[in-house]
Enzyme design. Structure first.
Site, PDB file in Angstrom:
ATOM      1  N   ARG A 175       0.842  -1.201   0.000  1.00 31.16           N
ATOM      2  CA  ARG A 175       0.000   0.000   0.000  1.00 31.16           C
ATOM      3  C   ARG A 175       0.872   1.245   0.000  1.00 31.16           C
ATOM      4  O   ARG A 175       0.588   2.211  -0.714  1.00 31.16           O
ATOM      5  CB  ARG A 175      -0.939   0.004   1.212  1.00 31.16           C
ATOM      6  CG  ARG A 175      -2.037  -1.032   1.139  1.00 31.16           C
ATOM      7  CD  ARG A 175      -2.983  -0.919   2.315  1.00 31.16           C
ATOM      8  NE  ARG A 175      -3.753   0.326   2.281  1.00 31.16           N
ATOM      9  CZ  ARG A 175      -4.419   0.818   3.312  1.00 31.16           C
ATOM     10  NH1 ARG A 175      -4.400   0.171   4.481  1.00 31.16           N
ATOM     11  NH2 ARG A 175      -5.101   1.942   3.204  1.00 31.16           N
ATOM     12  N   CYS A 234      -1.036   6.237   8.996  1.00 31.99           N
ATOM     13  CA  CYS A 234      -1.416   4.992   8.328  1.00 31.99           C
ATOM     14  C   CYS A 234      -2.503   5.351   7.319  1.00 31.99           C
ATOM     15  O   CYS A 234      -2.429   6.381   6.673  1.00 31.99           O
ATOM     16  CB  CYS A 234      -1.882   3.948   9.339  1.00 31.99           C
ATOM     17  SG  CYS A 234      -3.280   4.479  10.360  1.00 31.99           S
TER      18      CYS A 234
END
Length: 279
Positions: A175, A234
């Protein structure tokens, strides 16, 4: 001072703490899965906490999990009878991702003594300790929260820290690199951020690894932190809190970017980087 507690230690202290069950998973967000798990069995005396409703505001310009309305957190604390001086233990199913979000939010509003059950409910069960299906009564507390006890980063602060300090991206490597993005509409990372998947800070049983200092040394190898600041983000500020917990165990004063990637990409003028961490 450790911010963690083992299942055995909690069993010995259970009469002296307030426990919060924060079972939640990104794949089951906005569903009743956590509540269903709680109803099926929980640590005796624990209060259920809905992460999406009580530890975050509604998704919007602040990202997928913006910081919660202080009044909502205050209602949660009052329900559980928590005061500024209460000893609190939070736990989730296993990895402590959601429990760490609760740990951070409670400290942010002024609750000083908050620990996380290392290994979560799975560790409690593995220790052969008793469970309950009874929900404790509302304690009707009167605590008044005061948010701001912990510093935070906004998007501009995160960008500056990525240039001048050390900004950690707690998401999985693929990611971070922009190779896949199963949740947010834009893939990639904040330019200059260093990838440090929070999953690498724990072991297969969900407990924090015992060589945290050595792992931290490998994470920051080649990146001179010195006395500079460390920030963590995050996707939406949940798993970043887990990495904040790991760093707190090492007495590293890190700062959370609550909006994280899901807020960063709200402004198309903000740059996006792809590829893996240098070095």
């Amino acid at each position: 001072m450790t911010h963690l507690i083992t299942a055995t230690e909690l069993a010995h202290e259970i009469e002296d703490v307030v426990m919060l069950d924060v079972r939640w998973a990104l794949t089951t967000a906005n569903t009743s899965a956590g509540r269903t798990d709680y109803d099926a069995g929980h640590v005796p005396g624990a209060y259920f906490v809905d992460l999406d409703a009580e530890l975050a505001a509604r998704p919007g310009d602040g990202g997928r999990h913006p910081l919660p309305d202080p009044a909502v957190v205050e209602a949660l604390l009052r329900r559980a009878g928590i005061t500024a001086h209460t000893r609190v233990v939070t736990y989730d199913g296993k990895e402590s991702y959601a429990a760490a979000r609760a740990w951070w939010v409670l400290r942010w509003v002024g609750i000083a003594d908050v620990r996380v059950l290392d290994g979560g409910y799975a560790a409690w069960l593995a220790a052969g300790l008793p469970v309950s299906t009874e929900e404790p009564a509302d304690r009707h507390g009167d605590v008044e929260v005061r948010p701001g006890h912990l510093p935070t980063l906004d998007a501009a602060g995160a960008a500056a820290l990525a240039r001048d300090g050390l900004l950690l991206d707690a998401r999985a490597a693929e990611r971070y690199a922009g190779e896949t993005e199963p949740i947010d509409p834009v893939a990639g990372h904040v330019p200059g951020a260093l990838n440090s998947p929070t999953a690498a800070w724990i072991t297969a049983d969900g407990t924090f690894r015992r060589d945290l200092a050595e792992h931290w040394g490998r994470v920051r190898a080649g990146h001179d932190v010195g006395g500079g600041a460390v920030g963590v983000y995050c996707g939406s500020g949940v798993t970043a809190a887990h990495e904040m917990l790991a760093l707190a165990e090492l007495a590293v004063d890190a700062v959370l970017y609550p909006g994280s990637w899901s807020e960063w990409i709200r402004d198309p003028a903000r740059p996006v980087a792809t590829g893996h961490s240098p070095g």
